[in-house]
Design a protein around this motif. Structure first.
Motif, PDB file in Angstrom:
ATOM      1  N   TYR A   6      -1.249  -4.403  11.584  1.00 54.01           N
ATOM      2  CA  TYR A   6      -0.916  -3.859  10.487  1.00 54.01           C
ATOM      3  C   TYR A   6      -0.615  -2.298  10.458  1.00 54.01           C
ATOM      4  N   ARG A  61       1.222  -5.686   3.782  1.00 53.24           N
ATOM      5  CA  ARG A  61       0.386  -6.276   4.829  1.00 53.24           C
ATOM      6  C   ARG A  61       1.145  -7.679   5.291  1.00 53.24           C
ATOM      7  N   SER A 102       0.952  -1.115   0.041  1.00 54.93           N
ATOM      8  CA  SER A 102      -0.181   0.079   0.017  1.00 54.93           C
ATOM      9  C   SER A 102       0.909   1.286  -0.060  1.00 54.93           C
TER      10      SER A 102
HETATM   11  C1  ANZ Z   1      -7.871   7.316   6.544  1.00 53.44           C
HETATM   12  C2  ANZ Z   1      -8.764   6.977   5.587  1.00 53.44           C
HETATM   13  C3  ANZ Z   1      -9.709   7.541   4.753  1.00 53.44           C
HETATM   14  C4  ANZ Z   1      -8.460   5.472   5.091  1.00 53.44           C
HETATM   15  C5  ANZ Z   1     -10.477   6.781   3.816  1.00 53.44           C
HETATM   16  C6  ANZ Z   1      -9.135   4.979   3.980  1.00 53.44           C
HETATM   17  C7  ANZ Z   1     -10.159   5.676   3.435  1.00 53.44           C
HETATM   18  P1  ANZ Z   1      -4.642  -0.696   2.922  1.00 53.44           P
HETATM   19  O1  ANZ Z   1      -3.526  -0.535   3.231  1.00 53.44           O
HETATM   20  O2  ANZ Z   1      -4.871  -0.319   1.396  1.00 53.44           O
HETATM   21  O3  ANZ Z   1      -5.242  -1.768   3.399  1.00 53.44           O
HETATM   22  N1  ANZ Z   1      -5.935   1.189   8.106  1.00 53.44           N
HETATM   23  C8  ANZ Z   1      -4.601   1.431   8.473  1.00 53.44           C
HETATM   24  N2  ANZ Z   1      -4.087   0.678   9.453  1.00 53.44           N
HETATM   25  C9  ANZ Z   1      -4.968  -0.152   9.746  1.00 53.44           C
HETATM   26  C10 ANZ Z   1      -5.106  -1.090  10.683  1.00 53.44           C
HETATM   27  N3  ANZ Z   1      -3.906  -1.584  11.426  1.00 53.44           N
HETATM   28  N4  ANZ Z   1      -6.172  -1.819  10.711  1.00 53.44           N
HETATM   29  C11 ANZ Z   1      -7.344  -1.581  10.091  1.00 53.44           C
HETATM   30  N5  ANZ Z   1      -7.374  -0.419   9.217  1.00 53.44           N
HETATM   31  C12 ANZ Z   1      -6.272   0.195   9.062  1.00 53.44           C
HETATM   32  O4  ANZ Z   1      -5.536   0.526   3.661  1.00 53.44           O
HETATM   33  C13 ANZ Z   1      -4.774   1.319   4.438  1.00 53.44           C
HETATM   34  C14 ANZ Z   1      -6.158   2.090   5.169  1.00 53.44           C
HETATM   35  O5  ANZ Z   1      -6.839   1.259   6.173  1.00 53.44           O
HETATM   36  C15 ANZ Z   1      -5.750   3.216   5.924  1.00 53.44           C
HETATM   37  O6  ANZ Z   1      -6.015   4.513   5.372  1.00 53.44           O
HETATM   38  C16 ANZ Z   1      -6.506   3.245   7.332  1.00 53.44           C
HETATM   39  O7  ANZ Z   1      -7.600   3.998   6.859  1.00 53.44           O
HETATM   40  C17 ANZ Z   1      -6.790   1.874   7.185  1.00 53.44           C
HETATM   41  F1  ANZ Z   1     -11.480   7.513   3.201  1.00 53.44           F
HETATM   42  O8  ANZ Z   1      -6.795   6.319   6.504  1.00 53.44           O
HETATM   43  B1  ANZ Z   1      -7.165   5.132   6.023  1.00 53.44           B
END
Ligand code: ANZ
Length: 946
Positions: A396, A478, A283
């Motif tokens: 993660y 991941r 990612s």
């Molecule tokens: C803000 C955000 C806004 C996000 C939005 C998404 C959409 P990938 O790497 O593609 O799987 N994330 C980060 N760490 C996490 C964890 N330990 N457990 C669960 N969720 C986690 O997706 C990364 C996105 O998954 C990150 O981007 C985070 O949410 C979430 F409109 O941040 B996001």
């Protein structure tokens, strides 16, 4: 003589074994070709007809390549450490080594009987000390290495220690644990040896670390993620829980990018590559630090002043209305205010019961708890409450997320549930309309992003964050480091002992570290792994060994290596299987290099096939091997499913089962219930009534309602399994029809990659085909008789069609299509009454990779010098024989086609006209009249007007 497959097959199997026919040459002027099968775990059940499918395909390919002039390496061995033998040992007390040896003997007998061209002189067994010595040796190299990101490869840990000594930790760009120290050279030198070793452990490619593991109490061991399916162990289906334990791990994450990039260079099935890509899970996003709002309560927070999140959507930073950290996050305790403690503790207790998979899958039920603390948005200083929730995974990213209810579905549901604010980020955006801010709408809520598109907005936010030191672009994977240990007996001992609580490698000269004897294959009373039972099993210093002193020694590591250790490098051992100085010699590796064709099941997609690539890349970094990728081309064979048969028990008026069985065609007229019946007492769906009565005592006086005097069984495709009575043993088929028929039939079932049901209905056809082939070489009295006459054009055409067809098919791994072409060719030659030596001799070579035994026999009968045809040259295809020299002209009279006439294409129109008019049938159509006009279009048609 009629086709006596039993004698023939036995004779040739013996011949090959005695003469070492398939021994690959170590030095050869020929080009090399390495055909590998995934080696089996020798289970107690032996082989069923599904197992050899891939082996038959690879064997055809290997034999074909020999005929094509390659020096072929086609080895076989056993992945012989593992749980089933140990489970059996626990139940019966029998040493797993004995069970394993017995099972291997069965496998070997079954494999031999199918006529594989394996080079058995190179057999490997992962459980034998002269093999696992090298598995342990590779472990030691991993322990002695760290990953230098600047060089993008593994390097010696001694080099790292030297750097620390000279320059401290500055200038080191490593893949390592998160909590490494920063120090100067002086500070390093001031550390005790113990402290230094402890620090180095954070860099080693195999290291000890407390980690959350999948603990399976019933199996008494930790399992890898790919061995757990839906919260249960893949083997045995026992419940698996999350537990923290000290574990050996492999720093596979160091290779994440290379494992990803390498996929583009290899010829593997796309779905399999996609599985690996998803598993690696790259990612691209940013990490952002949210400063923690200081209150009196936070006096304990000294080192941590912020919470770091990983986000793929940093452009949504002005829509963040709360932060969620994983319940296991290290800051939870210090962030929880006294008022919130009860809530938080209760929530943490509740999460412990869920596995990670449940946590990811469960998107609908919203749950969480407020810590009572706040962070500040680094770009606008807004106060943001910190929550914990189990949808955020500890392992993660950073285990923390910035929640944007207007951008993310889960965040939205969470905000709705707990009544948290929802702040839009783009003008038309509404989570319910699922407007995509990467494509639609304009940013609001930020002066500097207004008017920008998604990409630029993301870059602008990152630039702002970087400027104030609150964030930076970040790539996240991941994939996690792989746990490398089991609390079990039947595996490789880890060549490590403990001194002052720190792990040390044993000396290389003391390898292999032999698996010790134990009284029981169970954990000790104090919960230590079974190796804790071994008496006097400890590492003695060289000094005490020399002096033969009775020193207590240092405790060895008690866990053993996981199932994937031995299979992560075995293809190299085949290159030089008996080397006791190296895992394989430099020369052998330089010659064989890599596997050209690897055939095996897709169930190994994210286990074996990822770990093997990892170890290979590591060995490459150490200049021990040549290729970056071990398996150039890979094919996943499909599964052979079982074809279950059913009988239908008549149900009486009271709803009770009777001992009467209704034939399948009649079940609509009765009330019945289906029952699996052993497929081995059913032939072409017809039940053998006597055998059925003998099958189980309760059926001894069964009665039947028949159709046309027969009992027809129902059929269904299911997994091949003992409990469905649909397992077909290759031994039975080989006994009844011979290995050549079995081999051809398994290919005939359909495309190699496809899953398909086993179905013996067509096997007779294949057997008859081989007999018909045999027949070509014999006269009516079954005496061997071939002629030395010049082959006819038609014979040559048949032959050259099949020469080319098999070549094309095999090169594109389409083995099923060749089988039907062989049948056509033999039918054509039979119709032509061909017994021509020149034709038949080439046919024998072409067919030999599929049906090697019959072909060897015929080769000898044809009078070839004693020996095997395995290295005969594959016949050269000559396209001239396929050129059609006749054409079936349509003969039309007054525009209507009456018949076709075969006429040589070399004839000119005048001669064609004469030929046609001379034909008696044409004369009949013309009624004796001379046509007014004859129009001949050469190569197309003859038209007459009367
Ligand atoms: C803000 C955000 C806004 C996000 C939005 C998404 C959409 P990938 O790497 O593609 O799987 N994330 C980060 N760490 C996490 C964890 N330990 N457990 C669960 N969720 C986690 O997706 C990364 C996105 O998954 C990150 O981007 C985070 O949410 C979430 F409109 O941040 B996001």
């Amino acid at each position: 003589m009629d086709y006596q497959f039993k004698d023939i097959e036995q004779k040739w199997q013996q011949f090959w074994a005695q003469n070492g026919t398939f021994k690959a040459e170590d030095k050869s002027a020929k080009p090399k070709y390495y055909v590998l099968d995934m080696f089996p775990y020798p289970s107690g059940a032996g082989l069923h007809v599904g197992h050899p499918l891939g082996y038959i395909a690879s064997d055809i390919f290997a034999r074909y390549k020999r005929l094509k002039g390659f020096n072929v390496l086609h080895p076989m061995g056993y992945d012989s450490f593992g749980l089933p033998a140990e489970q059996y040992a626990i139940q019966t007390g029998q040493h797993p080594a004995i069970t394993t040896a017995d099972n291997i003997a069965t496998y070997r007998r079954q494999l031999d009987q199918i006529g594989f061209s394996f080079d058995w002189s190179r057999e490997v067994r992962t459980s034998s000390p002269d093999y696992y010595k090298w598995t342990q040796w590779i472990f030691m190299q991993l322990f002695n290495s760290w990953y230098n990101k600047d060089a993008d490869k593994a390097e010696s840990i001694t080099k790292l220690a030297a750097h620390f000594e000279q320059k401290g930790s500055a200038g080191i760009n490593a893949v390592c644990d998160e909590e490494v120290l920063t120090f100067t050279a002086e500070e390093w030198k001031a550390l005790s040896n113990r402290e230094q070793q402890n620090e180095l452990l954070k860099y080693r490619l195999t290291y000890l670390r407390e980690s959350t593991v999948n603990w399976c109490a019933a199996l008494g061991t930790v399992l890898a993620n790919d061995e757990v399916k839906d919260g249960f162990s893949e083997r045995g289906g026992y419940p698996v829980e999350q537990k923290k334990m000290m574990q050996w791990s492999m720093r596979i994450t160091a290779y994440a990018e290379r494992l990803l990039q390498g996929l583009d260079t290899i010829d593997w099935p796309e779905p399999l590559k996609e599985m690996q890509r998803n598993w690696i899970g790259k990612s691209t996003g940013a990490s952002v630090k949210f400063p923690i709002e200081k209150t009196t309560h936070h006096s304990s927070l000294t080192t941590h002043e912020f919470i770091e999140v990983f986000t793929t959507r940093v452009d949504t930073i002005f829509g963040v209305t709360f932060l969620v950290i994983a319940p296991e996050h290290e800051l939870v305790a210090s962030l929880t205010t006294p008022e919130q403690k009860v809530d938080i503790d209760a929530y943490i207790a509740q999460t412990k019961k869920k596995s990670e998979l449940d946590r990811m899958a469960d998107a609908k039920t919203v749950s969480g708890a407020f810590t009572g603390s706040y962070v500040l948005n680094p770009l606008n200083n807004e106060r943001i409450p910190i929550w914990i929730a189990d949808y955020v995974l500890a392992g993660y990213g950073t285990g923390a997320v910035m929640a944007v209810p207007s951008g993310d579905q889960r965040d939205y549901l969470f905000a709705k549930h707990f009544n948290l604010p929802i702040v839009p980020i783009i003008d038309i955006q509404n989570i319910e309309t699922e407007a995509d801010p990467t494509k639609e709408g304009k940013y609001i809520n930020s002066d500097f992003m207004n008017g920008l598109a998604y990409k630029e907005a993301t870059a602008a936010v990152i630039a702002k964050l970087e400027a104030i030191g609150a964030g930076k672009a970040k790539v996240n994977f991941r994939m996690r480091d792989a746990i490398f240990g089991r609390q079990r007996y039947w595996g490789e001992p880890v060549p490590v002992y403990f001194k002052d609580g720190l792990p040390h490698l044993i000396e290389e000269k003391h390898l292999p570290l032999l698996l010790p004897e134990v009284d029981k294959y169970l954990p000790t009373e104090t919960g230590e792994p079974p190796l804790g039972r071994a008496e006097g099993w400890s590492y003695k210093s060289q000094e005490s060994r020399d002096k033969n002193q009775d020193e207590a020694g240092y405790a060895y590591e008690l866990s053993t290596m996981p199932g994937w250790a031995g299979s992560s490098w075995y293809w190299y051992r085949y290159m030089d299987a008996h080397n006791d100085k190296e895992f394989a010699s430099k020369e052998a590796i330089a010659y064989w290099k890599d596997v050209d064709l690897y055939i095996g099941g897709s169930e190994h997609a994210t286990g074996h096939l990822l770990y093997s690539r990892f170890w290979n890349k590591f060995l490459k970094d150490l200049d021990l091997v040549i290729e970056e990728e071990p398996f150039k081309k890979l094919i996943n064979q499909g599964m052979i499913q079982g074809r279950s048969n059913f009988v239908y028990r008549l149900i009486d008026e009271e709803g009770r089962g009777t001992n009467t069985f209704v034939s399948h065609g009649l079940i609509k007229e009765y009330k019945t219930s289906p029952l699996h019946v052993d497929v081995n007492i059913v032939e072409n769906e017809v039940l053998n009534l006597n055998k059925f009565k003998e099958w189980r005592p309760e059926f001894a006086d069964a009665e039947f309602i028949l159709e046309n005097g027969k009992y027809i069984c129902g059929v269904e495709v299911e997994k091949m399994s003992k409990r469905y009575y649909n397992v077909v043993n290759p031994d039975d088929i080989a006994q009844r029809y011979g290995a050549d028929t079995l081999r051809m039939y398994e290919m005939f079932l359909g495309p190699l990659e496809q899953s398909k049901p086993w179905n013996t209905n067509g096997i007779e056809g294949v057997f008859k085909f081989l007999r018909k082939f045999w027949r070509l070489f014999h006269n009516d009295a079954w005496e061997f008789s071939v002629s030395d006459a010049e082959p006819s054009k038609a014979e040559l055409k048949s032959l050259h069609k099949i020469i080319r067809k098999v070549e094309e098919d095999v090169e594109r791994f389409s083995f099923n299509t060749s089988v039907s072409s062989f049948m056509i060719a033999v039918n054509e030659l039979t119709d032509l009454k061909c017994n021509n030596r020149a034709i038949l001799q080439d046919m024998v070579i072409v067919l030999s990779s599929y049906a090697p035994h019959i072909c060897e026999e015929l080769w000898t009968l044809l009078g070839n010098p004693a020996g095997s045809l395995s290295y005969a040259p594959y016949p050269k295809f000559n396209s001239a024989y396929l050129v059609e020299d006749e054409f079936a002209y349509p003969i039309s009279i007054n525009g209507k086609t009456k018949m076709n006439l075969n006429i040589s294409l070399s004839l000119e129109p005048k001669a064609i006209e004469e030929f046609v008019l001379a034909n008696a049938d044409v004369q009949r159509y013309l009624d004796g009249k001379a046509p007014k006009k004859v129009i001949v279009v050469k190569g197309r048609i003859v038209n007459m007007v009367v």
